[in-house]
Design a protein around this motif. Structure first.
Motif, PDB file in Angstrom:
ATOM      1  N   UNK A  58       1.918   0.790  -8.305  1.00 46.02           N
ATOM      2  CA  UNK A  58       1.360   1.138  -6.983  1.00 46.02           C
ATOM      3  C   UNK A  58       2.284   2.019  -6.151  1.00 46.02           C
ATOM      4  N   UNK A  59       3.537   1.544  -6.010  1.00 43.84           N
ATOM      5  CA  UNK A  59       4.415   2.186  -5.040  1.00 43.84           C
ATOM      6  C   UNK A  59       4.940   3.535  -5.514  1.00 43.84           C
ATOM      7  N   UNK A  60       4.652   3.898  -6.752  1.00 43.79           N
ATOM      8  CA  UNK A  60       5.048   5.231  -7.219  1.00 43.79           C
ATOM      9  C   UNK A  60       4.209   6.295  -6.513  1.00 43.79           C
ATOM     10  N   UNK A  61       2.927   5.991  -6.287  1.00 46.14           N
ATOM     11  CA  UNK A  61       2.079   6.937  -5.545  1.00 46.14           C
ATOM     12  C   UNK A  61       2.162   6.648  -4.048  1.00 46.14           C
ATOM     13  N   UNK A  62       1.928   5.388  -3.709  1.00 47.71           N
ATOM     14  CA  UNK A  62       1.950   5.012  -2.291  1.00 47.71           C
ATOM     15  C   UNK A  62       3.403   4.826  -1.885  1.00 47.71           C
ATOM     16  N   UNK A  63       4.071   5.949  -1.720  1.00 49.06           N
ATOM     17  CA  UNK A  63       5.525   5.883  -1.626  1.00 49.06           C
ATOM     18  C   UNK A  63       6.016   5.561  -0.215  1.00 49.06           C
ATOM     19  N   UNK A  64       5.112   5.374   0.712  1.00 47.83           N
ATOM     20  CA  UNK A  64       5.556   5.014   2.056  1.00 47.83           C
ATOM     21  C   UNK A  64       4.921   3.687   2.462  1.00 47.83           C
ATOM     22  N   UNK A  65       5.704   2.649   2.327  1.00 45.35           N
ATOM     23  CA  UNK A  65       5.167   1.315   2.604  1.00 45.35           C
ATOM     24  C   UNK A  65       4.771   1.182   4.075  1.00 45.35           C
ATOM     25  N   UNK A  66       5.595   1.754   4.969  1.00 49.60           N
ATOM     26  CA  UNK A  66       5.328   1.598   6.403  1.00 49.60           C
ATOM     27  C   UNK A  66       3.996   2.215   6.788  1.00 49.60           C
ATOM     28  N   UNK A  67       3.761   3.418   6.273  1.00 55.02           N
ATOM     29  CA  UNK A  67       2.552   4.127   6.693  1.00 55.02           C
ATOM     30  C   UNK A  67       1.340   3.707   5.877  1.00 55.02           C
ATOM     31  N   UNK A  68       1.582   3.059   4.752  1.00 53.52           N
ATOM     32  CA  UNK A  68       0.418   2.665   3.955  1.00 53.52           C
ATOM     33  C   UNK A  68       0.120   1.168   4.077  1.00 53.52           C
ATOM     34  N   UNK A  69       1.068   0.329   3.724  1.00 50.54           N
ATOM     35  CA  UNK A  69       0.811  -1.118   3.736  1.00 50.54           C
ATOM     36  C   UNK A  69       0.855  -1.700   5.153  1.00 50.54           C
ATOM     37  N   UNK A  70       2.000  -1.472   5.803  1.00 48.79           N
ATOM     38  CA  UNK A  70       2.255  -2.161   7.076  1.00 48.79           C
ATOM     39  C   UNK A  70       1.219  -1.828   8.142  1.00 48.79           C
ATOM     40  N   UNK A  71       0.857  -0.548   8.182  1.00 50.63           N
ATOM     41  CA  UNK A  71      -0.093  -0.063   9.171  1.00 50.63           C
ATOM     42  C   UNK A  71      -1.331  -0.972   9.237  1.00 50.63           C
ATOM     43  N   UNK A  72      -1.891  -1.226   8.072  1.00 46.25           N
ATOM     44  CA  UNK A  72      -3.135  -1.993   7.990  1.00 46.25           C
ATOM     45  C   UNK A  72      -2.866  -3.495   8.103  1.00 46.25           C
ATOM     46  N   UNK A  73      -1.805  -3.940   7.466  1.00 47.11           N
ATOM     47  CA  UNK A  73      -1.495  -5.366   7.507  1.00 47.11           C
ATOM     48  C   UNK A  73      -1.196  -5.820   8.933  1.00 47.11           C
ATOM     49  N   UNK A  74      -0.578  -4.946   9.696  1.00 45.30           N
ATOM     50  CA  UNK A  74      -0.294  -5.296  11.090  1.00 45.30           C
ATOM     51  C   UNK A  74      -1.597  -5.394  11.885  1.00 45.30           C
ATOM     52  N   UNK A  75      -2.464  -4.417  11.630  1.00 49.20           N
ATOM     53  CA  UNK A  75      -3.763  -4.363  12.316  1.00 49.20           C
ATOM     54  C   UNK A  75      -4.571  -5.615  12.004  1.00 49.20           C
ATOM     55  N   UNK A  76      -4.513  -6.063  10.740  1.00 48.42           N
ATOM     56  CA  UNK A  76      -5.298  -7.225  10.321  1.00 48.42           C
ATOM     57  C   UNK A  76      -4.529  -8.530  10.495  1.00 48.42           C
ATOM     58  N   UNK A  77      -3.311  -8.436  11.012  1.00 50.74           N
ATOM     59  CA  UNK A  77      -2.451  -9.606  11.192  1.00 50.74           C
ATOM     60  C   UNK A  77      -2.299 -10.406   9.903  1.00 50.74           C
ATOM     61  N   UNK A  78      -2.006  -9.671   8.829  1.00 52.78           N
ATOM     62  CA  UNK A  78      -1.767 -10.312   7.529  1.00 52.78           C
ATOM     63  C   UNK A  78      -0.301 -10.096   7.186  1.00 52.78           C
ATOM     64  N   UNK A  79       0.354 -11.173   6.785  1.00 49.32           N
ATOM     65  CA  UNK A  79       1.775 -11.034   6.450  1.00 49.32           C
ATOM     66  C   UNK A  79       2.010 -11.410   4.995  1.00 49.32           C
ATOM     67  N   UNK A  80       1.834 -10.484   4.074  1.00 48.24           N
ATOM     68  CA  UNK A  80       2.107 -10.811   2.672  1.00 48.24           C
ATOM     69  C   UNK A  80       3.612 -10.918   2.446  1.00 48.24           C
TER      70      UNK A  80
END
Lengths: 125, 281
Positions: free
Chosen positions: A90-112
């Motif tokens: 996954x992270x080879x393409x989605x190389x920016x965790x902050x702008x890809x994962x965190x953005x949405x997880x913060x919005x949805x209040x999900x903390x994986x």
């Protein structure tokens, strides 16, 4: 009822204040997060809708097949092969965790807690 | 009928007891079973070590030639460092919190059941490379309540850190002390010295760390085996012959040739765990 004239309006004001956030924000989910998609890639391993709603299901399946069944066969998307791995896939393409994962997880209040052990791509510990 | 109430009760009681006991007694007679004796009590069969291991599929194992390690003093440490680096094993510099995947230990700790009488001094003082034995009959797997640790069909006893709840039953069950518990966050640093438990420059970003509160152990480099590579310790030992890795079920493998031609011992074979690591002493 004694002092009904004070209690009833007081209750109404109290309930109104308590529920203020509910009716004030009703029907408004705030601005939807804009995710940074990987450049130069057109297709993920599954379609967008599935990835948006069920990427965690897929990750769990991958984790079980790789770790427990020892099945590490690569997945193909748009002619390219990817490892069944969060860090190496996954992270080879989605190389920016902050702008890809965190953005949405913060919005949805999900903390994986993936990142307690796995490394995001630009980790500088 | 001329029967007193007292007599009736006696007969009823006796026949009830007979009725309860009979099926159990009958079953024992029918099956000819004897109560299971303790597996750990030993005996010639268990002493032979690997015994009748699962003969199907691949079955990974090691032969460790301790004589080579004794000659080349730095080699063991080289293997240990290489393993610990690629797997992000933290160094807490504290014996109590220590995390070990592969390490060295003395003769008496490694081979507790071998005769200690009139043994060569050299053998006695030598250090022995030990790691998870990846047993055929792993007690840790039986003890784990969440199935976080499990045996793969190829004999690797693996850990699923996602499922580990840190109860440490497996540590209590393992007779070889091959499991370590993360009492501290491996990614953290020492409060006093500010030293990171995993040196930043050695961090392997292709392999995860663990988190606080899970048990970890040697994984026999499954991630490397899957890509057709040798385990890191074996690669590090190179062609010194110190560590031979291979398929125990393949009669033509190098490891089987070594096992067939050399006398080897295992750690605590009397426990019946059937370790797949063999030592040339």
């Amino acid at each position: 009822m004694y002092d009904g004239g004070k209690i009833v309006p007081g209750l109404i004001i109290f309930v109104g204040l308590m529920t203020f956030p509910l009716w004030y924000n009703s029907g408004n989910a705030g601005p939807a997060p804009k995710l940074e998609k990987p450049a130069g890639k057109t297709a993920c391993v599954k379609d967008t809708h599935f990835m948006r709603t069920s990427h965690m299901v897929l990750l769990n399946q991958w984790r079980d097949t790789v770790l427990r069944d020892g099945d590490r066969t690569e997945v193909t998307a748009a002619g390219e092969k990817y490892e069944k791995s969060l860090m190496l896939g996954c992270m080879k393409c989605h190389s920016d965790k902050k702008k890809f994962c965190d953005e949405c997880h913060q919005y949805a209040a999900v903390k994986p807690y993936c990142w307690d052990c796995h490394f995001p791509p630009k980790e500088n510990l | 009928m001329d029967m007193k109430r007292r007599d009736f009760l006696k007969i009823a009681g006796i026949s009830t007891i007979a009725g309860i006991g009979a099926p159990a007694a009958l079953q024992v007679l029918l099956k000819g079973e004897v109560p299971a004796s303790s597996f750990a009590s030993g005996g010639a069969e268990e002493e032979t070590g690997h015994g009748v291991a699962a003969p199907v599929g691949r079955r990974y194992g090691f032969v460790i030639d301790t004589r080579v390690f004794a000659k080349d003093q730095g080699l063991a440490q080289k293997c240990i460092n290489a393993c610990h680096r690629i797997h992000n094993v933290p160094d807490f510099r504290n014996k109590k919190d220590e995390i070990k995947w592969i390490w060295e230990t003395g003769y008496a700790n490694a081979f507790t059941s071998k005769s200690h009488n009139l043994r060569s001094d050299e053998v006695h003082h030598r250090k022995y490379m030990v790691l998870c034995n990846h047993c055929d009959n792993p007690p840790c797997v039986r003890a784990c309540p969440t199935k976080a640790t499990f045996k793969r069909p190829d004999g690797i006893v693996a850990m699923d850190y996602h499922r580990c709840i840190g109860c440490r039953f497996c540590m209590a069950a393992c007779p070889y002390g091959s499991r370590s518990f993360n009492w501290r966050d491996p990614r953290g640093k020492d409060d006093k010295t500010g030293r990171y438990f995993i040196e930043r420059k050695h961090l392997n970003k292709d392999f995860p760390t663990r988190m606080r509160g899970v048990v970890e152990k040697c994984n026999l480099c499954v991630e490397r085996l899957a890509k057709g590579k040798m385990p890191k310790c074996v690669e590090e030992a190179g062609n010194s012959g110190a560590m031979i890795f291979g398929d125990l079920n393949d009669p033509h493998s190098e490891i089987r040739k070594v096992l067939a031609s050399t006398f080897t011992i295992q750690r605590k074979p009397e426990l019946g765990t059937k370790p797949s690591i063999f030592y040339i002493v």
